[in-house]
Design a protein around this motif. Structure first.
Motif, PDB file in Angstrom:
ATOM      1  N   LEU A   1      43.986  55.074  18.254  1.00 13.49           N
ATOM      2  CA  LEU A   1      44.542  56.008  17.274  1.00 13.49           C
ATOM      3  C   LEU A   1      45.848  56.622  17.777  1.00 13.49           C
ATOM      4  CD1 LEU A   1      41.242  57.736  16.111  1.00 13.49           C
ATOM      5  CD2 LEU A   1      42.586  56.001  14.878  1.00 13.49           C
TER       6      LEU A   1
ATOM      7  N   ARG B   1      36.131  49.325  13.599  1.00 11.22           N
ATOM      8  CA  ARG B   1      36.502  50.582  12.928  1.00 11.22           C
ATOM      9  C   ARG B   1      35.290  51.497  12.797  1.00 11.22           C
ATOM     10  NH1 ARG B   1      39.844  47.668   8.815  1.00 11.22           N
ATOM     11  NH2 ARG B   1      37.874  47.511   7.704  1.00 11.22           N
TER      12      ARG B   1
ATOM     13  N   LEU C   1      36.033  53.600  16.133  1.00 12.69           N
ATOM     14  CA  LEU C   1      36.950  54.570  15.543  1.00 12.69           C
ATOM     15  C   LEU C   1      36.248  55.562  14.625  1.00 12.69           C
ATOM     16  CD1 LEU C   1      39.992  52.268  14.704  1.00 12.69           C
ATOM     17  CD2 LEU C   1      39.519  53.559  16.802  1.00 12.69           C
TER      18      LEU C   1
ATOM     19  N   LYS D   1      35.663  55.289  11.481  1.00 10.46           N
ATOM     20  CA  LYS D   1      36.400  55.391  10.226  1.00 10.46           C
ATOM     21  C   LYS D   1      36.195  54.110   9.414  1.00 10.46           C
ATOM     22  CE  LYS D   1      40.132  58.239  12.108  1.00 10.46           C
ATOM     23  NZ  LYS D   1      39.724  59.490  11.524  1.00 10.46           N
TER      24      LYS D   1
ATOM     25  N   LEU E   1      41.108  55.044   7.718  1.00  9.09           N
ATOM     26  CA  LEU E   1      42.092  54.650   8.716  1.00  9.09           C
ATOM     27  C   LEU E   1      43.478  54.512   8.090  1.00  9.09           C
ATOM     28  CD1 LEU E   1      42.361  54.068  11.724  1.00  9.09           C
ATOM     29  CD2 LEU E   1      41.967  51.662  11.207  1.00  9.09           C
TER      30      LEU E   1
ATOM     31  N   TYR F   1      44.806  57.955   7.655  1.00  6.34           N
ATOM     32  CA  TYR F   1      45.181  58.504   8.961  1.00  6.34           C
ATOM     33  C   TYR F   1      46.570  58.015   9.354  1.00  6.34           C
ATOM     34  CZ  TYR F   1      45.331  59.108  14.027  1.00  6.34           C
ATOM     35  OH  TYR F   1      45.721  59.432  15.308  1.00  6.34           O
ATOM     36  N   TRP F   2      46.807  56.692   9.238  1.00  9.43           N
ATOM     37  CA  TRP F   2      48.100  56.151   9.650  1.00  9.43           C
ATOM     38  C   TRP F   2      49.219  56.571   8.700  1.00  9.43           C
ATOM     39  CZ3 TRP F   2      48.826  55.583  14.315  1.00  9.43           C
ATOM     40  CH2 TRP F   2      47.855  55.071  15.162  1.00  9.43           C
TER      41      TRP F   2
ATOM     42  N   PRO G   1      50.716  52.630  13.667  1.00 15.56           N
ATOM     43  CA  PRO G   1      49.517  51.914  14.133  1.00 15.56           C
ATOM     44  C   PRO G   1      49.864  50.809  15.125  1.00 15.56           C
ATOM     45  CG  PRO G   1      50.020  51.333  11.858  1.00 15.56           C
ATOM     46  CD  PRO G   1      50.961  52.430  12.247  1.00 15.56           C
TER      47      PRO G   1
END
Length: 144
Positions: free
Chosen positions: A53, A80, A84, A86, A91, A94-95, A106
């Protein structure tokens, strides 16, 4: 009578969920974390998640981390979810936020296990994930 129907209903739901998992291919796509063979320290899921991340930029030994991911598939989905914590949309969000706020971008996305293994073997600080059972010279599996 009510309890028997509830228990049957739960068993049926569990069986259907298992069937859906098996049909989607995610049940057998257990990912393993791989690092460049020069890295000898341990790494738990929480530390790995922070690297992927981009919350942490180095491996625990101080080597600059060079994480790579794979295109969507059962192995990526399992990674993931398990590491992670997520799903794909979480995800992506998030990015999007990280890129928008200047927090980072990422890791590069590679075509599959072989490309990840090559990158990790050829790159000091290389870290990635592949399907369990895949390996090559220059790479060390650190998480099953």
């Amino acid at each position: 009578m009510q309890r028997t129907q509830t228990a049957r209903s739960r068993r049926l739901r569990s069986a259907l969920m298992l069937a859906a998992l098996l049909a989607s291919g995610t049940a057998g796509a257990e990912p393993v974390l791989v690092v460049n063979a020069a890295f000898t320290a341990a790494l738990d899921d929480e530390a790995a998640a922070k690297i992927f991340l981009r919350q942490v930029k180095t491996l625990p030994d101080g080597t600059p981390a060079s994480p790579v991911t794979q295109k969507d598939g059962p192995t990526t989905e399992a990674f993931r979810s398990h590491v992670l914590k997520k799903n794909a949309s979480q995800l992506k969000a998030y990015w999007a936020q990280q890129v928008f706020t200047g927090g980072g971008k990422p890791p590069p996305e590679l075509e599959g296990d072989d490309a990840v293994l090559k990158h990790v073997a050829d790159t000091p600080g290389g870290i990635g994930y592949v399907e369990s059972g895949k390996t090559r010279a220059g790479v060390r599996v650190i998480k099953r």
